[in-house]
Design an enzyme around this catalytic site. Structure first.
Site, mmCIF file in Angstrom:
data_model
loop_
_atom_site.group_PDB
_atom_site.id
_atom_site.type_symbol
_atom_site.label_atom_id
_atom_site.label_comp_id
_atom_site.label_asym_id
_atom_site.label_seq_id
_atom_site.Cartn_x
_atom_site.Cartn_y
_atom_site.Cartn_z
ATOM 1 N N GLU A 210 0.867 -1.187 0.000
ATOM 2 C CA GLU A 210 0.000 0.000 0.000
ATOM 3 C C GLU A 210 0.896 1.227 0.000
ATOM 4 O O GLU A 210 2.047 1.151 0.442
ATOM 5 C CB GLU A 210 -0.888 0.006 1.260
ATOM 6 N N LYS B 191 2.811 4.560 1.072
ATOM 7 C CA LYS B 191 3.215 5.172 2.334
ATOM 8 C C LYS B 191 2.857 6.646 2.229
ATOM 9 O O LYS B 191 3.462 7.394 1.454
ATOM 10 C CB LYS B 191 4.713 5.000 2.566
ATOM 11 N N TYR C 190 -4.965 2.652 8.413
ATOM 12 C CA TYR C 190 -4.182 1.529 7.898
ATOM 13 C C TYR C 190 -3.652 0.603 8.987
ATOM 14 O O TYR C 190 -2.982 -0.381 8.695
ATOM 15 C CB TYR C 190 -3.025 2.023 7.018
ATOM 16 N N CYS D 106 41.758 21.016 16.921
ATOM 17 C CA CYS D 106 40.339 21.257 17.162
ATOM 18 C C CYS D 106 40.053 22.752 17.014
ATOM 19 O O CYS D 106 40.733 23.568 17.631
ATOM 20 C CB CYS D 106 39.978 20.792 18.575
HETATM 21 S S1 IVH Z 1 2.071 1.106 9.143
HETATM 22 C C1 IVH Z 1 3.366 -0.755 12.932
HETATM 23 N N1 IVH Z 1 1.210 2.022 6.842
HETATM 24 O O1 IVH Z 1 5.004 5.917 8.196
HETATM 25 C C2 IVH Z 1 3.438 -0.042 11.665
HETATM 26 N N2 IVH Z 1 2.521 3.462 8.198
HETATM 27 O O2 IVH Z 1 7.798 5.489 8.821
HETATM 28 C C3 IVH Z 1 2.723 1.234 11.697
HETATM 29 N N3 IVH Z 1 2.850 5.709 7.278
HETATM 30 O O3 IVH Z 1 4.688 6.295 11.654
HETATM 31 C C4 IVH Z 1 2.807 1.974 10.445
HETATM 32 N N4 IVH Z 1 1.675 5.394 5.439
HETATM 33 O O4 IVH Z 1 3.028 7.543 10.138
HETATM 34 C C5 IVH Z 1 1.921 2.286 7.953
HETATM 35 N N5 IVH Z 1 0.355 2.738 4.810
HETATM 36 C C6 IVH Z 1 1.047 2.983 5.909
HETATM 37 C C7 IVH Z 1 1.656 4.244 6.138
HETATM 38 C C8 IVH Z 1 2.396 4.437 7.299
HETATM 39 C C9 IVH Z 1 2.390 6.263 6.139
HETATM 40 C C10 IVH Z 1 3.694 6.399 8.244
HETATM 41 C C11 IVH Z 1 3.280 6.253 9.681
HETATM 42 C C12 IVH Z 1 4.488 5.700 10.398
HETATM 43 C C13 IVH Z 1 5.582 6.050 9.461
HETATM 44 C C14 IVH Z 1 6.750 5.112 9.620
#
Ligand code: IVH
Length: 700
Positions: free
Chosen positions: A126, A128, A238, A417
């Site tokens: 999916e 990000k 998500y 330094c």
């Molecule tokens: S899953 C336990 N799914 O990315 C895993 N995170 O770099 C929880 N984020 O803090 C995250 N899209 O804010 C997940 N489709 C997605 C996401 C996503 C954006 C963000 C989220 C997370 C960060 C980590």
């Protein structure tokens, strides 16, 4: 407070100081009023402060501060929200930057779970979303709280604002939701709404936002929820945190459930049964990126089966069952104006590139790291050259290559330094290899190192003292008030002894802010074991190692005693063995601790510091588990899980996993083929278990 000079009689210097004082006072008053619901002055007094600030600004317009209270209604967003502790921590994700990284991720998951080659490992893909994460708590289907991520454990309560987001249901629809659930997802702004917002901002003569992410964050953290409403924020669900009961067996089912309860979920979410499918999905999403209408910065893959997710668990702050495959970093061309040297906490000299500011992926970049002199030589970069810079996510921008030679002189790394003028050398290790970093040998006499160490000690990951940041540390250090961390706890008496006026009379401080700072310092006189240890800044003993020591030793005194014993007995002794018998800790950290206490200056500092604070004992990771605090050894073959999984599970329950059997071992889990370790355990009369007995014991 001394009598106030009338605004008309103020000199320019006094006016400047007054504006600084008023900015601090008004901010503190706002925070007390809006954030703590506990105003510490009456309305008239508050109005008088604002009036005076306004009058001074009218007389000296050029002195108006960037953070002038005149431009702000209510508390600054960062100070205006109550704290909200997450029931389950909000994790981050590990990154993959190449197809190989993704293949390796899937292989790692298979190895950890011990999946046979013919077993399908289904994974989801999916986008990000490049926004900010939000955790929504529902009780009996009703939204009761919304919290930002914060540090992952504790965020800000933004419930009123979240209620204005159309994608955030006030009540869950459909059926089958757990009584209590933390629904997690991303708040973001569409390109269209972002452009419209910036147009409005510009028209009103206000500052525009650099990118949709910043605009979304600003929108969510408005003091006035009605302003949030006008921003048209959106939300994709998500993930979830704590749930009162299971509601799905796979990630795919879970996301479908979220959608059925009324959440918006991403339409590009899909399940794949092979790694090739993930990579294809990544390419397709990347090709679609510009047309999506909102910012994304990669593709997230997650193990579909939730029982497998549970077995995989997480390491420090990221789950083993998910990874973010990032899009390539954004690049730009600019000029390298100069190379400055920064001296770090451990004395390392880092060359920093000062650049002609350039926008890279929506963010203005004016500095980049050059790492060390070998990197400068490898790039062949000189001040005056035109260079290509790259910025990926939150990491410090980097210089990729020289585009055109500016004809300048090659850069010479200083041999001394720049702060204390001690020799700066490259250490040579046991194998005769030169360290890539040049370090200042000044140690305690080097002001840069001292200041960096103090900053580290009070930083968020260490003692986390509110209101004591880089600026204040530098100021107190300059005045000769802080020789070491112990002096932070003696600040008031050190100020007095130095013949300086009380803090409340200093420029930039007022009664309130001075009192708050002293209170914040006093509030840290009982620091946590792990934060305290990490804060000392011993080389190779960072957050993770400090956490492991805390969870394994529990008692600070026992730990500190072991370090001293190891310093006396040397590496052959029992104490040194105890310091290295912890899974995840090697001899390097233990050696660094020993070297630290052998240095008399450090011992003096520690004695002084420990007379000011009393370090709290840690808690076992999971005190209700029968194996918490026990030392466990696995030997022989395991049949129900891999060795890695067994170790990870035991550690998560608060047990220590050791590789060898000794008097200190509490339990030996022996599978088929166990040999000398099992024998030794029996000789020492240590309890031994089969794998099944072990699983029974830990309740699997
Ligand atoms: S899953 C336990 N799914 O990315 C895993 N995170 O770099 C929880 N984020 O803090 C995250 N899209 O804010 C997940 N489709 C997605 C996401 C996503 C954006 C963000 C989220 C997370 C960060 C980590």
């Amino acid at each position: 407070m001394p009598d106030l000079v009338s605004v008309d009689d103020l000199t320019e210097k006094q006016a400047k100081a007054e504006l600084a004082r008023l900015a601090v006072e008004i901010r503190a008053a706002d925070a007390a009023y809006f954030q703590d619901d506990a105003p510490h002055m009456d309305d008239a007094a508050y109005d008088a402060l604002r009036q005076r600030n306004l009058a001074i600004e009218a007389r000296f317009p050029e002195l108006k501060r960037k953070d002038s209270p005149t431009d702000r209604v209510g508390a600054a967003p960062a100070e205006g929200f109550a704290k909200a502790r997450h029931a389950a921590p909000m994790l981050s994700l590990d990154n993959a930057f190449s197809d190989e990284d993704v293949v390796e991720f899937a292989a790692r998951v298979r190895r950890f779970l011990g999946l046979p080659a013919d077993e399908t490992l289904a994974l989801t893909a999916e986008p990000k979303i490049d926004g900010l994460s939000l955790s929504l708590t529902y009780e009996d289907g009703v939204l009761i709280r919304a919290a930002t991520r914060g540090d992952g454990q504790e965020g800000e309560d933004v419930t009123a604002n979240a209620r204005t987001i159309a994608d955030v249901p006030e009540k869950l629809g459909g059926s089958g939701w757990p009584d209590r659930i933390e629904v997690r997802g991303e708040v973001y702004l569409s390109h269209e709404d972002f452009a419209a917002l910036n147009a409005r901002e510009e028209e009103a003569g206000r500052k525009t936002y650099a990118n949709p992410r910043n605009a979304a964050a600003g929108g969510l953290r408005q003091i006035d929820a009605e302003i949030t409403r006008t921003r048209n924020l959106k939300f994709f669900a998500y993930a979830w945190g704590l749930v009162s009961g299971p509601f799905a067996e796979t990630q795919t089912e879970a996301v479908a459930a979220l959608a059925s309860w009324g959440f918006d979920t991403n339409s590009l979410f899909a399940r794949h049964e092979a790694v090739e499918g993930l990579i294809d999905a990544y390419r397709a999403i990347e090709a679609d990126r510009a047309a999506l209408g909102y910012d994304i910065d990669g593709v997230v893959y997650k193990v579909d089966r939730l029982d497998w997710q549970a077995r995989l668990g997480f390491v420090s702050r990221a789950p083993r069952w998910a990874i973010a495959h990032k899009f390539p970093a954004e690049k730009a061309i600019t000029k390298l104006e100069a190379i400055d040297i920064q001296v770090g906490r451990t004395g390392s000299l880092t060359p920093v590139a000062r650049l002609t500011p350039v926008t890279v992926g929506g963010v203005v970049v004016s500095n980049a790291t050059l790492h060390n002199e070998d990197e400068i030589a490898r790039l062949g970069v000189k001040p005056g050259d035109t260079v290509e810079v790259q910025r990926a996510g939150d990491v410090i921008p980097q210089i990729l290559r020289v585009v055109t030679d500016g004809g300048g002189e090659p850069f010479q790394m200083p041999q001394r330094c720049p702060i204390c003028e001690s020799a700066a050398i490259r250490e040579v290790d046991e194998k005769g290899e030169e360290d890539v970093r040049r370090r200042c040998t000044g140690g305690l006499i080097c002001a840069a190192q001292a200041v960096e160490r103090l900053k580290h000690f009070v930083s968020r990951k260490a003692l986390d003292i509110d209101g004591l940041g880089a600026k204040q540390i530098a100021l107190f250090y300059e005045k000769g008030l802080l020789a070491g961390p112990q002096d932070i706890f003696r600040l008031v008496s050190r100020i007095e002894a130095a013949g300086l006026p009380p803090l409340s009379e200093w420029e930039g401080f007022g009664e309130t802010s001075a009192r708050k700072l002293i209170d914040a310092i006093d509030a840290r006189r009982q620091p946590d074991f792990d934060r305290f240890l990490a804060g000392l800044g011993v080389r190779h003993v960072g957050e993770t190692t400090a956490g492991l020591y805390a969870r394994n030793f529990i008692s600070w005194d026992a730990f500190w005693g072991a370090v001293h014993a190891a310093a006396e007995e040397g590496e052959e002794g029992e104490a040194f063995a105890a310091l290295t018998a912890i899974d995840g800790i090697g001899a390097t950290a233990a050696r660094a601790l020993v070297a630290f206490v052998r240095e008399p200056h450090n011992e003096e500092m520690m004695t002084a510091l420990l007379s000011e604070v009393s370090v709290q004992d840690a808690e076992a990771a999971s005190s209700d588990s029968p194996v918490a605090g026990k030392t466990v050894v696995f030997t022989g073959a395991l049949e129900k899980m891999t060795r890695d999984e067994a170790k990870a599970r035991a550690t998560a329950l608060g047990a220590k996993v050791s590789g060898s059997v000794s008097k200190k071992t509490d339990l030996v889990v022996a599978g088929p083929g166990a040999g000398s370790k099992l024998k030794k355990a029996e000789d020492l009369g240590i309890e031994t278990l089969t794998e099944d007995e072990w699983l029974d014991l830990i309740g699997v």
